[in-house]
Design a protein around this motif. Structure first.
Motif, short mmCIF file in Angstrom:
data_model
loop_
_atom_site.label_atom_id
_atom_site.label_comp_id
_atom_site.label_asym_id
_atom_site.label_seq_id
_atom_site.Cartn_x
_atom_site.Cartn_y
_atom_site.Cartn_z
N ALA A 1 52.27 38.19 39.31
CA ALA A 1 51.82 39.43 38.66
C ALA A 1 50.32 39.37 38.40
N ARG A 2 49.71 40.52 38.37
CA ARG A 2 48.25 40.55 38.18
C ARG A 2 47.87 40.17 36.75
N ILE A 3 46.73 39.53 36.67
CA ILE A 3 46.17 39.12 35.39
C ILE A 3 44.80 39.76 35.28
N PRO A 4 44.58 40.63 34.29
CA PRO A 4 43.27 41.29 34.16
C PRO A 4 42.14 40.28 33.99
N ASN A 5 41.03 40.58 34.65
CA ASN A 5 39.84 39.74 34.56
C ASN A 5 38.65 40.67 34.54
N THR A 6 37.92 40.69 33.47
CA THR A 6 36.80 41.64 33.32
C THR A 6 35.45 41.02 33.60
N TRP B 1 48.13 48.69 46.98
CA TRP B 1 46.87 47.95 46.94
C TRP B 1 45.66 48.83 47.22
N ASN B 2 45.88 50.09 47.58
CA ASN B 2 44.74 51.00 47.79
C ASN B 2 44.13 51.43 46.46
N ALA B 3 44.71 51.02 45.35
CA ALA B 3 44.11 51.26 44.03
C ALA B 3 42.85 50.42 43.84
N TYR B 4 42.69 49.41 44.70
CA TYR B 4 41.56 48.50 44.59
C TYR B 4 40.49 48.81 45.62
N SER B 5 39.25 48.56 45.24
CA SER B 5 38.14 48.70 46.18
C SER B 5 38.18 47.60 47.22
N ASP B 6 38.60 46.42 46.81
CA ASP B 6 38.64 45.29 47.74
C ASP B 6 39.63 44.25 47.26
N VAL B 7 40.05 43.41 48.17
CA VAL B 7 40.87 42.24 47.88
C VAL B 7 40.19 41.06 48.56
N ILE B 8 40.12 39.93 47.84
CA ILE B 8 39.37 38.78 48.33
C ILE B 8 40.16 37.51 48.10
N GLY B 9 40.28 36.69 49.12
CA GLY B 9 40.85 35.36 48.95
C GLY B 9 39.80 34.49 48.28
N ILE B 10 40.14 33.88 47.15
CA ILE B 10 39.12 33.14 46.39
C ILE B 10 39.44 31.67 46.21
N GLY B 11 40.38 31.14 46.95
CA GLY B 11 40.74 29.75 46.79
C GLY B 11 41.56 29.56 45.52
N ASP B 12 41.50 28.37 44.98
CA ASP B 12 42.30 28.03 43.80
C ASP B 12 41.48 28.33 42.54
N LEU C 1 44.39 35.25 44.96
CA LEU C 1 43.80 36.48 45.47
C LEU C 1 43.16 37.22 44.32
N TYR C 2 42.00 37.82 44.57
CA TYR C 2 41.31 38.60 43.55
C TYR C 2 41.18 40.03 44.06
N ALA C 3 41.46 41.00 43.21
CA ALA C 3 41.33 42.40 43.57
C ALA C 3 40.53 43.10 42.48
N TYR C 4 39.69 44.05 42.88
CA TYR C 4 38.95 44.78 41.86
C TYR C 4 38.93 46.26 42.18
N GLY C 5 38.84 47.05 41.12
CA GLY C 5 38.86 48.50 41.24
C GLY C 5 37.46 49.08 41.27
N PRO C 6 37.38 50.39 41.43
CA PRO C 6 36.09 51.07 41.52
C PRO C 6 35.21 50.90 40.29
N ASP C 7 35.82 50.68 39.13
CA ASP C 7 35.02 50.53 37.90
C ASP C 7 34.61 49.08 37.67
N GLY C 8 34.96 48.17 38.58
CA GLY C 8 34.59 46.76 38.44
C GLY C 8 35.62 45.91 37.74
N THR C 9 36.68 46.51 37.20
CA THR C 9 37.73 45.71 36.58
C THR C 9 38.46 44.94 37.66
N GLY C 10 38.60 43.65 37.45
CA GLY C 10 39.23 42.80 38.43
C GLY C 10 40.56 42.26 37.97
N TYR C 11 41.31 41.78 38.92
CA TYR C 11 42.62 41.22 38.63
C TYR C 11 42.83 39.97 39.48
N LEU C 12 43.31 38.94 38.85
CA LEU C 12 43.65 37.70 39.53
C LEU C 12 45.14 37.73 39.85
#
Length: 133
Positions: free
Chosen positions: A115-120, A71-82, A91-102
């Motif tokens: 499994a992660r689902i890309p979210n741009t 999980w250190n591949a991500y800049s942050d991880v955030i609990g976002i509800g449903d 849970l939402y995680a995003y990387g340094p370039d702003g690409t996020g994953y649900l």
């Protein structure tokens, strides 16, 4: 804990729930992801391991459970509800370039996210993720 509108107090007095939280570089409240009665916490240590703390009814937390690594591949991880409308917290995680994953919640406390689902959304918005979160 909320004590009610007529109590004259909004929250109960603070209470120590543990120690040693400095080993984590990210901690987020995720609501109930483990199928219990209380909200849970997810914490990421400096090695990128994600840990789940199941909430207990008395406002404390059960011993941590390892729920993943890398999980250190991500800049942050955030609990976002449903986020996906399935009645489970995500849970939402995003990387340094702003690409996020649900990561969809599934209710299994041993492995609470699928499994992660890309979210741009952030990447395509032009908004820097570190300014949002």
């Amino acid at each position: 804990m909320f004590t009610g509108a007529n109590s004259g107090r909004t929250y109960l007095p603070r209470r120590k729930i543990g120690h040693g939280w400095g080993i984590y570089d990210r901690i987020t409240a995720v609501g109930d992801v483990g199928g219990g009665v209380s909200g849970d916490l997810v914490a990421r240590d400096r090695a990128g391991v994600l840990w789940l703390y199941l909430g207990k009814a008395d406002g404390t937390f059960a011993a941590r459970t390892r729920i993943g690594g890398g999980w250190n591949a991500y800049s942050d991880v955030i609990g976002i509800g449903d986020a996906d409308g399935d009645w489970r917290n995500d849970l939402y995680a995003y990387g340094p370039d702003g690409t996020g994953y649900l990561y969809r919640g599934n209710g299994d406390w041993k492995a609470p996210f699928g499994a992660r689902i890309p979210n741009t959304t952030l990447k395509d918005s032009g908004i820097k993720a570190d300014l949002v979160f």
